[in-house]
Design an enzyme around this catalytic site. Structure first.
Site, PDB file in Angstrom:
ATOM      1  N   PRO A  89       5.191 -43.148  38.234  1.00 41.35           N
ATOM      2  CA  PRO A  89       4.802 -43.933  37.053  1.00 41.35           C
ATOM      3  C   PRO A  89       4.576 -42.995  35.868  1.00 41.35           C
ATOM      4  O   PRO A  89       4.214 -41.830  36.035  1.00 41.35           O
ATOM      5  CB  PRO A  89       3.487 -44.593  37.477  1.00 41.35           C
ATOM      6  CG  PRO A  89       3.508 -44.556  38.969  1.00 41.35           C
ATOM      7  CD  PRO A  89       4.249 -43.311  39.340  1.00 41.35           C
ATOM      8  N   CYS A  90       4.809 -43.502  34.659  1.00 45.50           N
ATOM      9  CA  CYS A  90       4.726 -42.616  33.504  1.00 45.50           C
ATOM     10  C   CYS A  90       3.915 -43.213  32.360  1.00 45.50           C
ATOM     11  O   CYS A  90       4.010 -42.758  31.227  1.00 45.50           O
ATOM     12  CB  CYS A  90       6.119 -42.268  33.001  1.00 45.50           C
ATOM     13  SG  CYS A  90       7.095 -43.727  32.535  1.00 45.50           S
ATOM     14  N   GLN A  91       3.104 -44.242  32.631  1.00 41.58           N
ATOM     15  CA  GLN A  91       2.413 -44.926  31.546  1.00 41.58           C
ATOM     16  C   GLN A  91       1.421 -44.046  30.804  1.00 41.58           C
ATOM     17  O   GLN A  91       1.115 -44.278  29.640  1.00 41.58           O
ATOM     18  CB  GLN A  91       1.665 -46.156  32.083  1.00 41.58           C
ATOM     19  CG  GLN A  91       2.572 -47.254  32.599  1.00 41.58           C
ATOM     20  CD  GLN A  91       2.848 -47.109  34.093  1.00 41.58           C
ATOM     21  OE1 GLN A  91       2.802 -46.010  34.640  1.00 41.58           O
ATOM     22  NE2 GLN A  91       3.140 -48.214  34.745  1.00 41.58           N
TER      23      GLN A  91
END
Length: 362
Positions: A89-91
């Site tokens: 994930p890269c949020q």
């Protein structure tokens, strides 16, 4: 002929999957010569869906930042690992150029997930690694050695001496998937090994993928597994009945979307929009359950009264086929519809990953 080439031809590559979600990316790995024996996913409902499909793989459910979870994953993985796939994930990351300090980045645990991949690589030393994410992933910056650095620069600093590092952006529609979906792919492979690039193939359209399925109106069901239509408000149904293929109800002069107070909805023309039959589908989003979201409505067919059929979002089966999943996708019959929709909305199409990993040793 190298030892690796002999091994890859005689038995599958042994692999691990990090940030696995429902394992959609791995759907065709077995036929591509890869056997995923251990995996990690944070959310239990997705981990359970993964385990139902891959009962022979050891699923470690939990936060990989947790020392116990990470060590359990390491212990569940063979000492000699051939392959690793990871979709972090890269949020919480910073896009290059944005004004976000290292101190702010350090407060967000999500920014350390990539470093767990790096730690895992250092421990297990796999021969082939596939890291995938959205295209902006290649522009994101992470705190590393006291400064913000792009992921490719970090990987080169850590592994450039031992691995070839090959980043790229792939559009799934170039590789036989009936959907336009771009993903960043970073391939790392040991120096001395080979990992080629797949050849592009002909475009597959929405018509070729789903036109043989029967029409359904909102709330209707068919006798085909996973081909059932969601219920929608009568206001949404009415405006879409009067919206032609490829058009948005926002453009309608009479039957346009209205608010509860009767006012006309003001929105982008990508909302309340039917997709086209003779193109690949647009990118399927996480909100593929809503007519009012982005490019989600069935193309429809003209009717004798001047309206259009299928005034609804795509069915789960249509979403599966447009994502290159098989019609008989092996998931439990009681899998929640919204879980299917969410997993498909964030997945990398499995036909694309299959074609990429088939190029190992080529």
């Amino acid at each position: 002929m190298s030892m690796r080439k002999v091994k890859s031809q005689s038995k599958p590559l042994i692999g691990t999957s990090l940030f696995s979600s429902a394992g959609i990316a791995e759907q065709y790995f077995s036929s591509a010569g890869i056997d995923i024996v251990s995996a990690n996913e944070l959310l239990p409902e997705r981990a359970n869906l993964y385990q139902a499909q891959y009962p022979n793989s050891k699923m470690i459910c939990g936060d990989i930042l947790n020392t116990t979870i990470f060590q359990t994953l390491v212990d569940s993985t063979p000492e000699k690992l051939d392959f690793l796939i990871a979709s972090p994930p890269c949020q919480g990351m910073s896009v290059a150029g944005k004004n976000r300090t290292i101190e702010q980045m350090l407060k967000d645990d999500r920014n350390f997930l990539v470093f767990k991949i790096i730690e895992f690589i250092k421990i297990k030393n796999p021969d082939f690694i596939l890291i995938e994410n959205v295209p902006t992933f290649l522009k994101l910056e992470l705190p590393f050695n006291g400064e913000l650095m792009k992921i490719i620069d970090i990987l080169n600093a850590e592994f450039g001496g031992n691995y070839n590092i090959d980043p790229g952006v792939y559009d799934a529609s170039d590789y036989g998937v009936p959907q336009r979906r771009t993903r960043a792919i970073i391939k790392l492979y040991k120096k001395g090994e080979k990992w080629g690039n797949p050849e592009k193939s002909k475009i597959v359209t929405v018509r070729e993928a789903i036109s043989d399925l029967p029409c359904l109106e909102a709330g209707e069901k068919s006798n085909i597994k996973w081909h059932f239509a969601r219920k929608h408000s009568e206001k949404h149904i009415n405006c879409m009945r009067h919206t032609p293929t490829g058009k948005s109800a926002i453009e309608n002069s009479v039957h346009f979307p209205i608010k509860e107070n009767g006012e006309r909805v003001k929105a982008y023309k990508t909302t309340f929009r039917r997709i086209n039959w003779d193109e690949p589908a647009p990118t399927i989003t996480m909100r593929n359950d809503a007519i009012s979201s982005q490019l989600n409505v069935h193309p429809g067919r003209p009717k004798s009264d001047g309206t259009y059929s299928d005034a609804r979002v795509l069915t789960p089966l249509e979403l599966m086929l447009l994502s290159s999943l098989p019609a008989d996708w092996n998931i439990p019959d009681n899998t929640p519809e919204l879980l299917i929709r969410k997993c498909i909305g964030e997945c990398i199409p499995p036909l694309l990953t299959k074609k990429i990993v088939e190029q190992i040793n080529k």
